[in-house]
Design an enzyme around this catalytic site. Structure first.
Site, mmCIF file in Angstrom:
data_model
loop_
_atom_site.group_PDB
_atom_site.id
_atom_site.type_symbol
_atom_site.label_atom_id
_atom_site.label_comp_id
_atom_site.label_asym_id
_atom_site.label_seq_id
_atom_site.Cartn_x
_atom_site.Cartn_y
_atom_site.Cartn_z
ATOM 1 N N GLU A 96 0.824 -1.209 0.000
ATOM 2 C CA GLU A 96 0.000 0.000 0.000
ATOM 3 C C GLU A 96 0.863 1.266 0.000
ATOM 4 O O GLU A 96 0.414 2.337 0.438
ATOM 5 C CB GLU A 96 -0.960 0.005 1.215
ATOM 6 C CG GLU A 96 -1.810 -1.234 1.369
ATOM 7 C CD GLU A 96 -2.809 -1.490 0.226
ATOM 8 O OE1 GLU A 96 -2.851 -0.704 -0.737
ATOM 9 O OE2 GLU A 96 -3.521 -2.516 0.297
ATOM 10 N N HIS A 103 -2.925 2.058 8.221
ATOM 11 C CA HIS A 103 -3.988 1.239 7.629
ATOM 12 C C HIS A 103 -4.175 0.004 8.489
ATOM 13 O O HIS A 103 -3.195 -0.674 8.825
ATOM 14 C CB HIS A 103 -3.594 0.837 6.202
ATOM 15 C CG HIS A 103 -4.430 -0.274 5.647
ATOM 16 N ND1 HIS A 103 -5.807 -0.190 5.552
ATOM 17 C CD2 HIS A 103 -4.109 -1.505 5.176
ATOM 18 C CE1 HIS A 103 -6.273 -1.308 5.037
ATOM 19 N NE2 HIS A 103 -5.281 -2.135 4.807
ATOM 20 N N HIS A 144 -7.233 -3.302 9.695
ATOM 21 C CA HIS A 144 -8.484 -3.984 9.386
ATOM 22 C C HIS A 144 -9.410 -3.895 10.605
ATOM 23 O O HIS A 144 -9.722 -4.913 11.239
ATOM 24 C CB HIS A 144 -8.192 -5.426 8.976
ATOM 25 C CG HIS A 144 -7.343 -5.528 7.738
ATOM 26 N ND1 HIS A 144 -6.816 -6.711 7.278
ATOM 27 C CD2 HIS A 144 -6.935 -4.567 6.840
ATOM 28 C CE1 HIS A 144 -6.121 -6.484 6.157
ATOM 29 N NE2 HIS A 144 -6.166 -5.188 5.886
ATOM 30 N N GLU A 166 -18.148 11.310 21.637
ATOM 31 C CA GLU A 166 -16.840 11.848 21.259
ATOM 32 C C GLU A 166 -16.529 11.680 19.771
ATOM 33 O O GLU A 166 -15.480 12.140 19.315
ATOM 34 C CB GLU A 166 -15.757 11.245 22.152
ATOM 35 C CG GLU A 166 -16.031 11.637 23.593
ATOM 36 C CD GLU A 166 -14.875 11.465 24.536
ATOM 37 O OE1 GLU A 166 -13.903 10.804 24.179
ATOM 38 O OE2 GLU A 166 -14.976 11.997 25.658
ATOM 39 N N HIS A 184 -12.814 -4.043 3.678
ATOM 40 C CA HIS A 184 -11.371 -4.241 3.797
ATOM 41 C C HIS A 184 -10.806 -3.632 5.093
ATOM 42 O O HIS A 184 -10.307 -4.371 5.934
ATOM 43 C CB HIS A 184 -10.658 -3.651 2.567
ATOM 44 C CG HIS A 184 -9.179 -3.858 2.582
ATOM 45 N ND1 HIS A 184 -8.447 -4.149 1.473
ATOM 46 C CD2 HIS A 184 -8.259 -3.807 3.601
ATOM 47 C CE1 HIS A 184 -7.173 -4.296 1.779
ATOM 48 N NE2 HIS A 184 -7.041 -4.089 3.075
HETATM 49 P P1 13P Z 1 1.166 -5.416 3.155
HETATM 50 O O1 13P Z 1 1.603 -6.656 3.915
HETATM 51 O O2 13P Z 1 1.743 -5.412 1.750
HETATM 52 O O3 13P Z 1 1.475 -4.170 3.924
HETATM 53 O O4 13P Z 1 -0.395 -5.511 2.941
HETATM 54 C C1 13P Z 1 -1.256 -5.681 4.019
HETATM 55 C C2 13P Z 1 -2.598 -5.103 3.778
HETATM 56 O O5 13P Z 1 -3.339 -4.879 4.716
HETATM 57 C C3 13P Z 1 -3.004 -4.782 2.383
HETATM 58 O O6 13P Z 1 -4.125 -3.942 2.365
HETATM 59 ZN ZN ZN Z 2 -5.336 -4.156 4.238
#
Ligand code: 13P
Ligand code: ZN
Length: 262
Positions: free
Chosen positions: A108, A131, A133, A161, A202
């Site tokens: 990413e 980033h 999940h 909040e 995602h």
């Molecule tokens: P990477 O291991 O390449 O950082 O990817 C993980 C991920 O969450 C892709 O969206």
């Molecule tokens: Zn991801």
């Protein structure tokens, strides 16, 4: 430069563990990048890593970023194999430190670098893009409209909040393939005037001045999403209404995203 003893790097490493402990970083899920202040000019270039997107604004900047395929749970114990210090050049990055086992930066990278560029224009104190999940925020993308205004309004209505910490709103991208220049460009466009971008089905991107701040922001989004997911199937008798949101904004002296409160 003793990178691993910089307090901000210690915070970065700790944050990787915290993302795993939240249950948001299964396998190699998630990635963290941080703009690095300091002079790294005396560090030799270990190798170069090409990329295919235009990050002209970032040329000369140094970033720390997790490696592709690396598990965030391992970052704190073994930073040298799991993260990289990169200097950005025109169409490639110079590896100054890390990825000792020959790995690559996160898939990413486009979303990270282009989001840094967008956020720096909006906020000179910006440093971190994260980033992850985040479970409840992702779950919400299956059962809630992906309209950004509606998505944001629901989250604002779920927790007092919310409006305090993401008064600028939450952006939402429809499902797209990940790890591409396209999703990176689309994410950065949203980051121009917001600090949270949800990727449907995602994960979440969050931005901040420090790792703690970026993580804290995503935590507030996910907590509101958790309240939503815990109650969406029940008869909801009340939530924070628009006049209460306005009252909260007045108390805080903040301006919520225009047009989002009726
Ligand atoms: P990477 O291991 O390449 O950082 O990817 C993980 C991920 O969450 C892709 O969206
Ligand atoms: Zn991801």
């Amino acid at each position: 430069m003793d990178i691993l003893n910089m307090p901000i790097v210690k915070e970065y490493l700790r944050t990787a563990t915290q993302l795993y402990n939240h249950g948001w970083a299964e396998r190699n899920g998630g990635n963290i990048s941080m703009l690095m202040d300091g002079d790294f000019s005396d560090m030799p270039v270990l190798r170069t890593i090409p990329f295919s997107f235009d990050a002209a604004d970032m040329i000369g900047r140094c970033i720390m970023i997790t490696g592709s395929g690396k598990y965030l749970k391992n970052v704190e114990a073994d930073p040298e194999n799991n993260i990289a210090l990169l200097r950005i050049c025109d169409g490639y990055a110079e590896l100054l430190w890390g990825l000792a086992d020959g790995g690559k930066p996160s898939s990413e990278l486009a979303a990270h670098l282009l989001s840094h560029s967008a956020r720096l224009k909006a906020d000179p104190s910006h440093r971190v893009v994260m980033h992850t999940h985040a479970t409840n925020a992702v779950a919400m993308t299956f059962v809630h409209s992906l309209d950004e205004r509606e998505f944001t309004r629901t989250l604002w209505g779920m927790a007092t909040e919310s409006i305090m910490f993401f008064y600028d709103g939450v952006a939402v991208l429809p499902w797209m393939p990940c790890g591409t220049d396209e999703i990176g460009i689309a994410t950065a466009e949203k980051m121009a005037d917001r600090r949270v971008v949800v990727w449907a089905h995602h994960g979440v991107f969050g931005a901040g001045s420090t790792p703690d701040e970026a993580l804290g922001l995503i935590e507030t989004v996910d907590k509101a999403a958790q309240f939503y997911m815990m109650t969406a199937h029940l008869p909801v008798l009340q939530k924070i209404n628009d006049s209460q949101l306005k009252e909260m904004a007045a108390v805080l002296g903040i301006t919520p995203r225009p047009g989002y409160i009726d």
